[in-house]
Motif scaffolding. Structure first.
Motif, PDB file in Angstrom:
ATOM      1  N   GLU A 252      16.451  57.467   7.955  1.00 20.96           N
ATOM      2  CA  GLU A 252      16.640  58.549   9.076  1.00 20.96           C
ATOM      3  C   GLU A 252      16.989  59.987   8.333  1.00 20.96           C
ATOM      4  OE1 GLU A 252      19.236  57.567  12.358  1.00 20.96           O
ATOM      5  OE2 GLU A 252      18.108  55.811  12.649  1.00 20.96           O
ATOM      6  N   ASP A 253      16.216  61.073   9.004  1.00 20.36           N
ATOM      7  CA  ASP A 253      16.615  62.294   8.322  1.00 20.36           C
ATOM      8  C   ASP A 253      18.057  62.836   9.093  1.00 20.36           C
ATOM      9  OD1 ASP A 253      16.045  64.342   6.701  1.00 20.36           O
ATOM     10  OD2 ASP A 253      15.402  65.717   8.418  1.00 20.36           O
ATOM     11  N   THR A 254      19.225  62.269   8.466  1.00 18.51           N
ATOM     12  CA  THR A 254      20.505  62.611   8.758  1.00 18.51           C
ATOM     13  C   THR A 254      21.380  62.598   7.392  1.00 18.51           C
ATOM     14  OG1 THR A 254      22.190  62.135  10.402  1.00 18.51           O
ATOM     15  CG2 THR A 254      20.939  60.113   9.600  1.00 18.51           C
ATOM     16  N   SER A 255      22.492  63.210   7.512  1.00 16.02           N
ATOM     17  CA  SER A 255      23.497  62.874   6.386  1.00 16.02           C
ATOM     18  C   SER A 255      24.450  61.813   6.787  1.00 16.02           C
ATOM     19  CB  SER A 255      24.280  64.278   6.151  1.00 16.02           C
ATOM     20  OG  SER A 255      25.108  64.459   7.584  1.00 16.02           O
ATOM     21  N   LEU A 256      24.927  61.108   6.037  1.00 17.43           N
ATOM     22  CA  LEU A 256      25.694  59.946   6.216  1.00 17.43           C
ATOM     23  C   LEU A 256      27.158  60.031   5.452  1.00 17.43           C
ATOM     24  CD1 LEU A 256      23.062  57.312   6.255  1.00 17.43           C
ATOM     25  CD2 LEU A 256      23.941  58.154   8.434  1.00 17.43           C
ATOM     26  N   PRO A 257      28.178  59.489   5.860  1.00 16.23           N
ATOM     27  CA  PRO A 257      29.511  59.494   5.412  1.00 16.23           C
ATOM     28  C   PRO A 257      29.520  58.637   4.138  1.00 16.23           C
ATOM     29  CG  PRO A 257      29.596  58.334   7.463  1.00 16.23           C
ATOM     30  CD  PRO A 257      28.417  59.035   7.409  1.00 16.23           C
ATOM     31  N   ILE A 258      29.979  59.055   3.226  1.00 12.12           N
ATOM     32  CA  ILE A 258      30.168  58.261   1.956  1.00 12.12           C
ATOM     33  C   ILE A 258      31.454  57.965   1.504  1.00 12.12           C
ATOM     34  CG2 ILE A 258      27.798  58.765   0.961  1.00 12.12           C
ATOM     35  CD1 ILE A 258      29.141  60.818  -0.838  1.00 12.12           C
ATOM     36  N   GLY A 259      32.766  58.516   2.356  1.00  8.56           N
ATOM     37  CA  GLY A 259      34.005  58.185   1.938  1.00  8.56           C
ATOM     38  C   GLY A 259      34.445  59.545   1.364  1.00  8.56           C
ATOM     39  N   LEU A 260      35.709  59.586   1.773  1.00 13.32           N
ATOM     40  CA  LEU A 260      36.729  60.784   0.888  1.00 13.32           C
ATOM     41  C   LEU A 260      35.881  62.118   1.553  1.00 13.32           C
ATOM     42  CD1 LEU A 260      36.860  59.561  -2.670  1.00 13.32           C
ATOM     43  CD2 LEU A 260      38.740  59.515  -0.799  1.00 13.32           C
ATOM     44  N   GLY A 261      35.649  62.139   2.926  1.00  8.88           N
ATOM     45  CA  GLY A 261      35.222  63.208   3.465  1.00  8.88           C
ATOM     46  C   GLY A 261      33.857  63.801   3.136  1.00  8.88           C
ATOM     47  N   GLN A 262      33.107  62.960   2.270  1.00  7.44           N
ATOM     48  CA  GLN A 262      31.900  63.526   1.927  1.00  7.44           C
ATOM     49  C   GLN A 262      30.650  62.993   2.378  1.00  7.44           C
ATOM     50  OE1 GLN A 262      32.495  66.055  -0.730  1.00  7.44           O
ATOM     51  NE2 GLN A 262      34.404  65.618   0.069  1.00  7.44           N
ATOM     52  N   THR A 263      29.548  63.422   2.115  1.00  9.51           N
ATOM     53  CA  THR A 263      28.399  63.020   2.820  1.00  9.51           C
ATOM     54  C   THR A 263      27.337  62.885   1.764  1.00  9.51           C
ATOM     55  OG1 THR A 263      27.512  65.119   3.441  1.00  9.51           O
ATOM     56  CG2 THR A 263      29.021  63.488   5.022  1.00  9.51           C
ATOM     57  N   ILE A 264      26.224  61.824   2.059  1.00 10.43           N
ATOM     58  CA  ILE A 264      24.981  61.950   1.477  1.00 10.43           C
ATOM     59  C   ILE A 264      23.925  62.773   2.230  1.00 10.43           C
ATOM     60  CG2 ILE A 264      24.332  59.736   2.558  1.00 10.43           C
ATOM     61  CD1 ILE A 264      22.610  59.018   0.309  1.00 10.43           C
ATOM     62  N   SER A 265      23.603  63.742   1.437  1.00 11.85           N
ATOM     63  CA  SER A 265      22.718  64.631   2.319  1.00 11.85           C
ATOM     64  C   SER A 265      21.325  64.077   2.749  1.00 11.85           C
ATOM     65  CB  SER A 265      22.264  65.717   1.285  1.00 11.85           C
ATOM     66  OG  SER A 265      23.071  66.788   0.849  1.00 11.85           O
ATOM     67  N   LYS A 266      20.803  64.790   3.945  1.00 19.08           N
ATOM     68  CA  LYS A 266      19.678  64.115   4.736  1.00 19.08           C
ATOM     69  C   LYS A 266      18.445  64.019   3.693  1.00 19.08           C
ATOM     70  CE  LYS A 266      19.040  68.128   7.454  1.00 19.08           C
ATOM     71  NZ  LYS A 266      19.074  68.434   8.875  1.00 19.08           N
ATOM     72  N   PRO A 267      17.510  63.372   3.573  1.00 22.17           N
ATOM     73  CA  PRO A 267      16.454  63.343   2.763  1.00 22.17           C
ATOM     74  C   PRO A 267      15.627  64.727   2.666  1.00 22.17           C
ATOM     75  CG  PRO A 267      16.613  61.291   3.958  1.00 22.17           C
ATOM     76  CD  PRO A 267      17.516  62.036   4.523  1.00 22.17           C
ATOM     77  N   SER A 268      15.443  65.229   3.837  1.00 24.40           N
ATOM     78  CA  SER A 268      14.747  66.529   3.918  1.00 24.40           C
ATOM     79  C   SER A 268      15.358  67.735   3.027  1.00 24.40           C
ATOM     80  CB  SER A 268      14.470  67.044   5.371  1.00 24.40           C
ATOM     81  OG  SER A 268      15.799  67.464   5.883  1.00 24.40           O
ATOM     82  N   ILE A 269      16.730  67.601   3.085  1.00 20.95           N
ATOM     83  CA  ILE A 269      17.521  68.916   2.322  1.00 20.95           C
ATOM     84  C   ILE A 269      17.447  68.517   0.971  1.00 20.95           C
ATOM     85  CG2 ILE A 269      19.554  67.845   2.407  1.00 20.95           C
ATOM     86  CD1 ILE A 269      18.656  71.706   2.715  1.00 20.95           C
TER      87      ILE A 269
END
Length: 260
Positions: free
Chosen positions: A91-108
């Protein structure tokens, strides 16, 4: 360069463009979207169909670089997220990866990668050595490894650095080098860079990044605008100095210093 490679596996001067500048249109024609190979059996998600759908959405949204679309189709994003979030991986959304960080959404990820390919030096020589600030889980580094000759990626959080190493090891991307360190300082041993990309936004660009950027190179990073909200900033380094272009509003985690 004789330095040993790491093991694998200021507020800028005002420019004519400002926060109200329109988002530049993509001049490259949209190429045929590449087919993606099926995921190996046993990974818990056969992602070939959903990945291909994601790539088509990116093409429809204006991503015109065939190499970026191919890279996005080749890298299995579900391998970089927690198992509980696998069904949301494409999905075109950012997701949490722990430690307050995220994986950026595919479109960005695709947008910023395509901007790097627009650097003057990349247009004439291809995208050479680049520096990524903020490895995170390693997903963007994997995508960049498919479009650049060499990627140095630096992460300040040891737990994420180790997670990215584990995630990237099966891909055997020998041109991607992981570094544990303070990204605000850049990585002078690998400089000069044809491009620098940041996955975190600060109040101003560290001078070290601009110093480590090659003439003809391009820096793409989120930065706080006059109203405090983040905008995507492109900085091209020319023989006459730094030229900046302000693009669309974005939302990234804050840029921090130190190693933890």
């Amino acid at each position: 360069m004789n330095q040993r490679r790491p093991g694998f596996p200021a507020r800028l001067p005002s420019a004519s463009s400002g926060p109200g500048a329109p988002k530049p249109s993509m001049s490259n024609p949209v190429r045929a979207v590449p087919r993606v190979a099926p995921a190996p059996a046993g990974v818990g998600l056969d992602s070939s169909t959903v990945r291909e759908r994601m790539v088509r959405r990116l093409a429809d949204s204006g991503i015109g670089s065939a190499s970026v679309l191919a890279a996005m189709g080749a890298i299995e994003r579900h391998r970089f997220v927690d198992s509980a979030l696998v069904n949301q991986a494409y999905e075109d959304t950012s997701l949490p990866i722990g430690l307050g960080q995220t994986i950026s959404k595919p479109s960005i990820v695709a947008r910023m990668a395509e901007l790097l390919l627009g650097a003057p030096v990349a247009k004439t020589e291809g995208l050479g050595r680049i520096l990524e600030i903020g490895t995170g889980c390693g997903y963007q580094a994997a995508v960049l490894g498919r479009i650049a000759k060499e990627v140095y990626t630096i992460e300040r959080l040891r737990a994420l650095h180790e997670k990215a190493r584990d995630n990237l090891r099966p891909l055997r991307l020998t041109n991607v080098h992981l570094i544990l360190g303070d990204g605000m300082l850049g990585y002078p041993k690998g400089a000069p860079y044809a491009a620098i990309i940041s996955a975190a936004g600060g109040e101003q660009l560290p001078e070290q990044w601009c110093d480590q950027l090659a003439v003809g190179g391009r820096l793409v990073a989120p930065m706080a605008g006059p109203d405090g909200k983040q905008i995507l900033l492109v900085v091209d380094k020319t023989t006459a100095g730094l030229k900046q272009t302000v693009l669309e509003a974005v939302n990234f985690v804050p840029l921090k210093s130190g190693v933890a």
